[in-house]
Write a protein that holds these residues in place. Structure first.
Motif: not given
Length: 606
Positions: A92-114
């Motif tokens: 079950n992939a119930t992870a923590a809420e994504p980070a709001e900042t672009d510096d956190d690559p766990t956020a989708t956009d952050g991972v894409d930029r990384w």
């Protein structure tokens, strides 16, 4: 560990993650499934299903790369179905809420930029909350075909790290085995650029079909652009979309015409690395694309005339033969587009000149409204004619272009024509006054010119009369003591009586009647009696003012006036006589030879 934290990049509520104790049998079965896959996302997500077998890793995201640009691959339907295979447990992939900042690559956009910043290399990212992401570059024969992004759950051993890297190589090989006509091998500095004599993309029928499909798709795209009327920029955008490289066009002199893709505003790479003439000779002499340092360049030619260049910006030399073929086809497609543009640029001024000529000659009919509208000009409403002459502007096109630029800055709606060395301008609206003269002088960099402006016309049938008035006003200005500037017909006073044809002959007869004897005396004795008389009459009969204007002694003025009475037998004290002489000298100053009214008065008295 019962659950895996995966952030917002987790693509489904239930993700199959193999357990490490599932063994090598599960690993081999999953990697075999990669080579049986027919789509990129099937390959990468089969690999993500096997990643946990290699070490303490959890699947995070998968990317496929095209032309160096990595794009996230959504999982296949089977990956998110929730049906477990042997050796796999559903987590079950119930992870923590994504980070709001672009510096956190766990956020989708952050991972894409990384991922985009890795530039084809593997890399790790340590998060502030202690978790760590590892991106494994899927490289095959010098190309990066994508990335596997995993979350590191525990510190892996050297053997586990090696196993994960071997899996990445297996994934890259599986991706390379798919038909990917949009990807071509990288050409390094040590490798010669492919020529037209080299073999194609491959000898197998599948690769040939893929290449033809790519070329047909690009040909259809160019055809759609041509039919849509998007023109040059639309074709460049199609070239950029299909190759992934920035595309641009230049005129034959190296000036940028259009750009599609990133990097606009920067100088074209390689444009200053060789003499322009040498580059043009090479691109016209050699068939196909020519490399100019960081660009591939193709000429745009029509009927043997070079219209410009089209180029792909390729500093890393990643462009393959399909890219080159697309560039060459774009050059062929742009040739009629630029040729038509040049023909219009040459035709439109002639059409404008012809229209203005018809209007000022009185040959225009009611159909002139349609012709004017086709040229973007509304002939309804008040108009007037302005005529211009400029010293040094021997080519009417030069002065006409300056007038066009000046009118645009002033917000004037104009049509520009020409008669011999005179530029003729049809001006809509009010009298432009001195503003047109000043704007043209600023554009040409010299004030040595004159503008004559005719009276306002409510109907286009009155424009020939306005033209005659403008010419008269220009003549008065050019022959006045201040020949440079702007003069309106309304401002020339009594000189309005000057005309052409019979009117001009009557004017000459009037001047000869009142000044003939004095003009003959000046010509025979090389004196300047007419100028003395003109200054005397203009000053209202003042000896002192006349002497100051001519820079002579007051007694000399008295002597000359006495000689004028004797030569002409005119009584200067008679009011009517003085009026006629005054008018005659005014007309003579305007219609006489240039410089007659401005001849130096420092001459020997008779």
């Amino acid at each position: 560990m019962d659950a895996v934290r995966s952030g917002s990049s987790t693509v489904c509520a239930v993700r199959p993650i193999p357990q490490r104790w599932a063994g090598r049998h599960t690993f081999l079965r999953l990697t075999t499934a990669m080579f049986d896959a027919t789509e990129e996302r099937e390959v990468v997500w089969a690999a993500m299903g096997a990643i946990a077998v290699t070490g303490p890793f959890a699947a995070e995201a998968a990317y496929a790369a095209h032309h160096g640009v990595a794009r996230r691959c959504r999982p296949c339907s089977a990956a998110g179905s929730g049906h477990s295979r042997p050796g796999i447990v559903a987590v079950n992939a119930t992870a923590a809420e994504p980070a709001e900042t672009d510096d956190d690559p766990t956020a989708t956009d952050g991972v894409d930029r990384w991922i985009g910043a890795l530039d084809g290399r593997s890399g790790r990212w340590d998060g502030q909350d202690g978790h760590c992401l590892w991106a494994l570059a899927l490289r095959h024969r010098g190309r990066c075909l994508g990335y596997l992004v995993v979350r590191i759950l525990d510190t892996p051993s050297a053997e586990e790290t090696t196993d994960a890297e071997l899996l990445a190589r297996q994934v890259a090989a599986a991706l390379a085995g798919l038909s990917r006509p949009w990807e071509r091998p990288v050409h390094t500095e040590r490798e010669p650029w492919p020529t037209a004599e080299e073999p194609g993309l491959g000898v197998d029928l599948g690769a040939t079909v893929s290449a033809l499909s790519y070329q047909n798709a690009f040909h259809r795209a160019l055809t759609r652009v041509g039919a849509s009327g998007k023109g040059e920029l639309g074709m460049l955008q199609a070239l950029h979309d299909h190759t992934g490289f920035s595309a641009l066009t230049e005129d034959p002199f190296g000036n940028l015409r259009a750009w599609a893709g990133p990097g606009r505003g920067e100088p074209r790479p390689g444009s200053a690395n060789r003499p322009r003439d040498e580059l043009l000779r090479q691109v016209r002499r050699r068939q196909g694309a020519v490399r100019d340092r960081d660009c591939l360049v193709v000429p745009i030619e029509a009927a043997g005339d070079l219209l410009g260049l089209v180029a792909l910006v390729d500093p890393d030399r990643r462009a393959g033969k399909l890219d080159t073929a697309a560039l060459e086809e774009t050059g062929l497609a742009l040739a009629p587009e630029l040729s038509h543009e040049r023909a219009l640029a040459e035709l439109e001024p002639r059409l404008r000149h012809d229209l203005v000529e018809r209007l000022i000659s009185g040959e225009a009919t009611d159909g002139v409204f349609v012709h004017a509208a086709a040229l973007g000009h509304d002939l309804h409403g008040p108009h007037r004619i302005a005529v211009l002459q400029w010293d040094g502007a021997t080519e009417e096109v030069t002065l006409g272009d300056a007038v066009a630029r000046a009118a645009e800055r002033l917000g004037l709606d104009v049509l520009i024509g020409a008669r011999e060395t005179t530029t003729v301008v049809l001006v809509a609206g009010p009298d432009p006054g001195d503003a047109l003269y000043r704007a043209v002088a600023q554009d040409l960099g010299t004030a040595a010119g004159a503008v004559g402006i005719g009276s306002r016309c409510e109907l286009f049938t009155e424009l020939p009369h306005s033209y005659d008035e403008a010419v008269r006003a220009l003549t008065v200005r050019r022959r006045s003591p201040e020949p440079h500037g702007s003069t309106s017909f309304e401002d020339i006073g009594i000189c309005r009586m000057m005309g052409t044809g019979d009117g001009e002959r009557e004017t000459d007869r009037f001047v000869r009647e009142w000044l003939g004897a004095l003009l003959e005396y000046d010509a025979r004795h090389h004196t300047d009696m007419v100028t003395t008389l003109s200054h005397y009459l203009e000053s209202g009969g003042s000896y002192d003012t006349t002497a100051d204007g001519l820079q002579i002694h007051r007694s000399t003025v008295r002597y000359r006036l006495r000689r004028i009475r004797e030569i002409t037998d005119h009584d200067l004290s008679d009011v009517e006589t003085r009026l006629n002489l005054h008018v005659a000298t005014r007309i003579r100053n305007v219609l006489g030879r240039p410089g007659t009214a401005r001849t130096s008065s420092r001459q020997t008295s008779p």
